[in-house]
Design an enzyme around this catalytic site. Structure first.
Site, short mmCIF file in Angstrom:
data_model
loop_
_atom_site.label_atom_id
_atom_site.label_comp_id
_atom_site.label_asym_id
_atom_site.label_seq_id
_atom_site.Cartn_x
_atom_site.Cartn_y
_atom_site.Cartn_z
N ARG A 24 0.82 -1.20 0.00
CA ARG A 24 0.00 0.00 0.00
C ARG A 24 0.86 1.25 0.00
O ARG A 24 0.40 2.34 -0.34
CB ARG A 24 -0.95 0.00 1.22
CG ARG A 24 -1.89 1.19 1.28
CD ARG A 24 -3.06 0.94 2.23
NE ARG A 24 -2.62 0.50 3.53
CZ ARG A 24 -2.25 1.30 4.54
NH1 ARG A 24 -2.22 2.61 4.36
NH2 ARG A 24 -1.89 0.80 5.69
N TYR B 216 -17.91 15.71 -16.02
CA TYR B 216 -18.30 14.37 -15.56
C TYR B 216 -19.22 14.48 -14.35
O TYR B 216 -18.85 15.06 -13.33
CB TYR B 216 -17.05 13.55 -15.25
CG TYR B 216 -17.32 12.12 -14.87
CD1 TYR B 216 -18.19 11.35 -15.63
CD2 TYR B 216 -16.69 11.53 -13.79
CE1 TYR B 216 -18.44 10.03 -15.30
CE2 TYR B 216 -16.91 10.21 -13.46
CZ TYR B 216 -17.80 9.46 -14.21
OH TYR B 216 -18.05 8.15 -13.88
N ASP C 111 -8.75 18.39 -15.11
CA ASP C 111 -9.01 17.01 -15.54
C ASP C 111 -8.64 16.91 -17.01
O ASP C 111 -9.29 17.50 -17.88
CB ASP C 111 -10.49 16.68 -15.31
CG ASP C 111 -10.81 15.22 -15.61
OD1 ASP C 111 -10.06 14.58 -16.36
OD2 ASP C 111 -11.83 14.72 -15.08
N LYS D 101 -9.14 5.38 -19.96
CA LYS D 101 -9.59 5.74 -21.30
C LYS D 101 -8.47 5.56 -22.33
O LYS D 101 -7.97 4.47 -22.50
CB LYS D 101 -10.11 7.18 -21.27
CG LYS D 101 -11.09 7.48 -20.13
CD LYS D 101 -12.35 6.64 -20.18
CE LYS D 101 -13.43 7.14 -19.24
NZ LYS D 101 -13.13 7.02 -17.81
#
Length: 367
Positions: free
Chosen positions: A50, A103, A171, A196
């Site tokens: 982690r 979004y 973004d 994407k």
């Protein structure tokens, strides 16, 4: 990296490994949650999955290179990257501007979570982003906006934020670093979904944050550690592997989008088309100043939902699916997901098919 290199060359070089004789040309993934510790209890670079991972570091180095950033951090999804940044920046008592035409899940998170924590949330469309930023503490811009493809003037917005002393986050999912580099235009951080076009095969979910402010990136890294919003090492390796061809794929997607937008604009069955690469698009002038490529998305409006369904049914190449950036051309009627669009609105995400084949297929499907 040499600025004279083209994007496909930059992609290939970004994912390369050191040329050590006997080592693999492409570094294999390091799939481990646990690493050996030092007997003297000195802190090794890798100790627990982690905290860090060698495959993460290679991917983060490649993403930073492509975004023109000093550093990058990978996350389990684009939303994990965005929400981690917002939790770091948007503290109780601050004013946050989010895209009204971007979004929709980002707006939902800001309204349902951050607002309840004492953050003042303001929604602004692309055209009003600079005005809304005049008294904000944190500004999140998405450009081109998904799904309507309006464009924010990033240089102007960055200057406004700098005068205010606010933090600008951009973004860059739709444009990718092959289309624009927001950090070079004055943004403080870039967030994006690597699900994407960068990974580009519709088979994984990932996100990242890139920036050049050490203190800010350290705070985001600490948030990732504590929240556990990490990317699996195998998924990180898949993104890294995909990055090598990302410049080539994105170039074809943009080529297809430009050709399709030109054809659809003249088609009688199409009410309107939005694509920043069209010379008469309302956003073209700003887009041409800040974008190298105009992206692989085209927005259109047909008569109604039945017309959108008929387009897909009559096509031999189109796939009905959400998300974008994959190798297949897809159509998504965004109103089904809650976007404020008309019944006949469709977002077309261009794939890497031959351009002439796509144009012919759309012409047949629209008849």
């Amino acid at each position: 990296m040499d600025g004279l290199y083209g994007d496909s060359t930059r992609s290939v070089k970004a994912v390369g490994s050191e040329p050590v004789p006997g080592n693999p040309v492409v570094a294999p993934p390091v799939i481990a949650s646990t690493f050996h510790l030092s007997p003297d209890e000195a802190q090794p670079l890798d100790k627990y999955g982690r905290y860090s991972n060698p495959t993460w570091r290679q991917l983060e180095s490649a993403l930073a290179e492509l975004e023109g950033a000093a550093a990058a951090l990978v996350f389990g999804s684009g939303m994990a990257a965005i929400t981690s940044v917002l939790r770091v920046l948007a503290k109780p008592g601050t004013k946050l501007v989010v895209p009204a035409d971007g979004y929709n899940q980002v707006r939902r998170y800001a309204k349902e979570y951050l607002a309840s924590q004492g953050v003042t949330v303001v929604e602004a469309e692309s055209a009003g982003m600079c005005a809304a930023a005049s008294d904000a503490d944190v500004v999140l811009a998405e450009t081109p906006a998904n799904p309507g493809l309006d464009v924010v003037d990033l240089h102007r917005l960055a200057m406004d934020c700098r005068r205010r002393g606010s933090t600008l986050v951009v973004d860059n999912t739709t444009a990718t670093p092959f289309g624009q580099q927001p950090l070079s235009l004055g943004a403080d951080l870039v967030v994006a979904s690597a699900t994407k076009a960068l990974s580009g095969h519709s088979d994984l979910i990932a996100g990242y944050v890139a920036g050049s402010h050490p203190e800010l990136m350290a705070a985001v890294e600490q948030e990732r550690l504590l929240a556990g919003a990490i990317l699996g090492p195998f998924e990180a390796w898949l993104v890294l592997r995909s990055l090598g061809s990302a410049g080539l794929r994105f170039d074809r997607q943009c080529q297809n989008a430009q050709a399709l937008a030109v054809m659809l604009r003249a088609h009688p069955a199409v009410r309107w088309v939005r694509y920043p690469g069209l010379p008469d698009d309302p956003s073209h002038q700003v887009a041409a100043q800040q974008m190298k490529r105009f992206g692989g998305l085209v927005a259109i409006e047909l008569t109604d939902a039945d017309a959108v369904h008929a387009l897909v049914d009559r096509s031999a190449l189109l796939v009905a699916s959400t998300s974008f950036g994959g190798i297949h051309t897809s159509v998504d009627r965004r109103i089904r997901w809650g976007d404020p669009v008309s019944d006949g609105f469709a977002r077309i995400a261009l794939g890497i098919e031959d351009t002439d084949d796509l144009i012919s297929d759309f012409e047949r499907a629209l008849q």
